[in-house]
Scaffold this motif. Sequence first.
Motif, PDB file in Angstrom:
ATOM      1  N   CYS A 363       3.702   5.685   6.872  1.00 14.76           N
ATOM      2  CA  CYS A 363       3.321   4.492   5.791  1.00 14.76           C
ATOM      3  C   CYS A 363       4.823   3.780   5.123  1.00 14.76           C
ATOM      4  O   CYS A 363       5.757   4.678   4.798  1.00 14.76           O
ATOM      5  CB  CYS A 363       2.914   5.319   4.542  1.00 14.76           C
ATOM      6  SG  CYS A 363       2.838   4.463   2.898  1.00 14.76           S
ATOM      7  N   LYS A 364       4.754   2.668   5.413  1.00 16.10           N
ATOM      8  CA  LYS A 364       5.900   2.005   4.922  1.00 16.10           C
ATOM      9  C   LYS A 364       6.130   1.679   3.537  1.00 16.10           C
ATOM     10  O   LYS A 364       7.082   1.252   3.046  1.00 16.10           O
ATOM     11  CB  LYS A 364       6.039   0.566   5.862  1.00 16.10           C
ATOM     12  CG  LYS A 364       6.201   0.698   7.305  1.00 16.10           C
ATOM     13  CD  LYS A 364       7.386   0.835   7.770  1.00 16.10           C
ATOM     14  CE  LYS A 364       7.640   0.718   9.344  1.00 16.10           C
ATOM     15  NZ  LYS A 364       6.557   1.111  10.047  1.00 16.10           N
ATOM     16  N   MET A 365       4.916   1.619   2.730  1.00 20.26           N
ATOM     17  CA  MET A 365       5.200   1.288   1.411  1.00 20.26           C
ATOM     18  C   MET A 365       5.852   2.698   0.644  1.00 20.26           C
ATOM     19  O   MET A 365       5.616   3.560   1.026  1.00 20.26           O
ATOM     20  CB  MET A 365       3.502   1.465   0.757  1.00 20.26           C
ATOM     21  CG  MET A 365       3.232   1.409  -0.785  1.00 20.26           C
ATOM     22  SD  MET A 365       1.976   1.454  -1.324  1.00 20.26           S
ATOM     23  CE  MET A 365       1.096  -0.062  -1.016  1.00 20.26           C
ATOM     24  N   THR A 366       6.672   2.159  -0.311  1.00 19.59           N
ATOM     25  CA  THR A 366       7.441   3.214  -1.167  1.00 19.59           C
ATOM     26  C   THR A 366       6.853   3.351  -2.261  1.00 19.59           C
ATOM     27  O   THR A 366       5.969   2.515  -2.633  1.00 19.59           O
ATOM     28  CB  THR A 366       9.034   2.192  -1.184  1.00 19.59           C
ATOM     29  OG1 THR A 366       8.623   1.367  -2.237  1.00 19.59           O
ATOM     30  CG2 THR A 366       9.608   2.004   0.114  1.00 19.59           C
ATOM     31  N   GLY A 369       7.150   0.184  -4.429  1.00 21.69           N
ATOM     32  CA  GLY A 369       6.260  -0.791  -3.906  1.00 21.69           C
ATOM     33  C   GLY A 369       4.972  -0.481  -4.811  1.00 21.69           C
ATOM     34  O   GLY A 369       4.195  -1.271  -5.255  1.00 21.69           O
ATOM     35  N   THR A 397       3.438  -2.730   6.383  1.00 20.48           N
ATOM     36  CA  THR A 397       4.662  -3.431   6.511  1.00 20.48           C
ATOM     37  C   THR A 397       5.752  -3.143   5.552  1.00 20.48           C
ATOM     38  O   THR A 397       6.806  -3.457   5.841  1.00 20.48           O
ATOM     39  CB  THR A 397       4.139  -5.003   6.223  1.00 20.48           C
ATOM     40  OG1 THR A 397       3.755  -5.137   4.863  1.00 20.48           O
ATOM     41  CG2 THR A 397       2.992  -5.426   7.132  1.00 20.48           C
ATOM     42  N   GLY A 398       5.302  -2.648   4.303  1.00 17.66           N
ATOM     43  CA  GLY A 398       6.378  -2.159   3.564  1.00 17.66           C
ATOM     44  C   GLY A 398       6.804  -3.478   2.543  1.00 17.66           C
ATOM     45  O   GLY A 398       7.838  -3.235   1.947  1.00 17.66           O
TER      46      GLY A 398
END
Length: 474
Positions: A363-366, A369, A397-398
């Motif tokens: 998972c690129k989401m922080t 985010g 995508t993050g």
Amino acid sequence: MAAYEAVIGLEVHVQLATRSKLFCSCPTTFGQPSNSNVCEVCAGMPGALPRVNRQAVHYAALVGLATNCAINQQSVFARKNYFYPDLPSGYQISQFDLPICEHGHLDVEVNGTSKRIGITRIHMENDAGKNIHAQGENVSYVDLNRAGTPLVEIVSEPDMRSSAEAVAYLKALYGIVTYLGVCDGNMEEGSFRCDANVSIRPVGCPTFGTRTELKNLNSFRNVQRAIDYEIARQQDALADGDVIVQETRLYDAVKNVTVSMRGKEEAHDYRYFPDPDLLPVTISDEDMARWRDELPELPHARMRRFVDMTGLPQPEAEVLVQSRAMADFFEAAAGLADARKVANFMLGAFLRELHAGISLDDCKMTPAGLAELVTIVDKGLISAKIANDIFADLMRTGAMPEAYVKEKGLVQISDTSELEAAVDKVLADNPAEVEAYRGGKTKLMSFFVGQIMRATRGKANPALVNDMLRARLG
């Protein structure tokens, strides 16, 4: 038929996440070519001397501390003697009368009721190798890569009375060892596995019935199914006048049955005696103090804190603490935005994407985010529907949500003059529905809102749309 109750105890094997084996420096890496992670010690060569992995002792003590056990600062390794092709030395190095941990407990909740499950002992031992039975060939092979891998065996008291209690206890243990970081929890690779001892007795009877040991339980669901089947099998056997035999039985998950494997051994059958090649394991007071300080906040305590923080029902808070990584992600995001709204996204869109195949590691989401997404929905920059629609892309995508929605032209329309035109057009295009609404069919409001959202590609501010429709429709 007489009324029976089940008596269940679990023996849980936890593979410790050390880089090397319990008594040698061979790596514990999974999936390597057969017999490539082997030396004289784990191959059981005569004269090869084992040496205890200090990190394994550390990890075993942490498990004991986290399960309310007494830690024996001096414990002894013993030889457990039996013959099997994947046990090259002819014995397993385990612990018997003086294990590293004893007399612990875990409290679990089942259907809103708390139950304390006693833990008899936790002992260290080395794993055996693996037998490979080649299909179509009258031959078997032995892979010793796993031989010598460090395990702790957690032996419960026979305190469980249903498969639900057994699964709750098993899940609690799983959460603890993965939170501690002492086990990767990979059940498919055998890092966390259990055997179940099951017997039944007439309700109110103080003595135990004859127990059977169930093996090949490689998931929480299969633990529950196997125990339920075995309880029913034993009840049917006693109703038919048969005698329950003490034995080891294999669970067949495809057929959902247990089948006899062999007679069940007693402890004296293994002829335990202290291993003459290994000194007693001694833990200093300084090590004990340092290891106590290392204990993290464990899943149950963290779940209770999340309930207080968010007002969530306990079952939903339990989902947030199902892994340490998930709980850490939530807590970091909740520190930057409304905690309850962060939780709602994690229990909804976030879990949806995890179940669809994206892993938390990928998972690129922080957390920042996710917090920003909550904030821009609160501010009315986008609707909750658009947030839900773009969630998968944000996870992969993050991208930061505010910049993303502006770049994609997804910012919510809150300009009343622009919305008025859309509202007027929808009402003009649907005169029959307008008349029906005014005639009392107020459920048509959702129809009008849907038409306007479609016309604006989901960008209209729903609250404003509802207000304008009510004003026009009367």
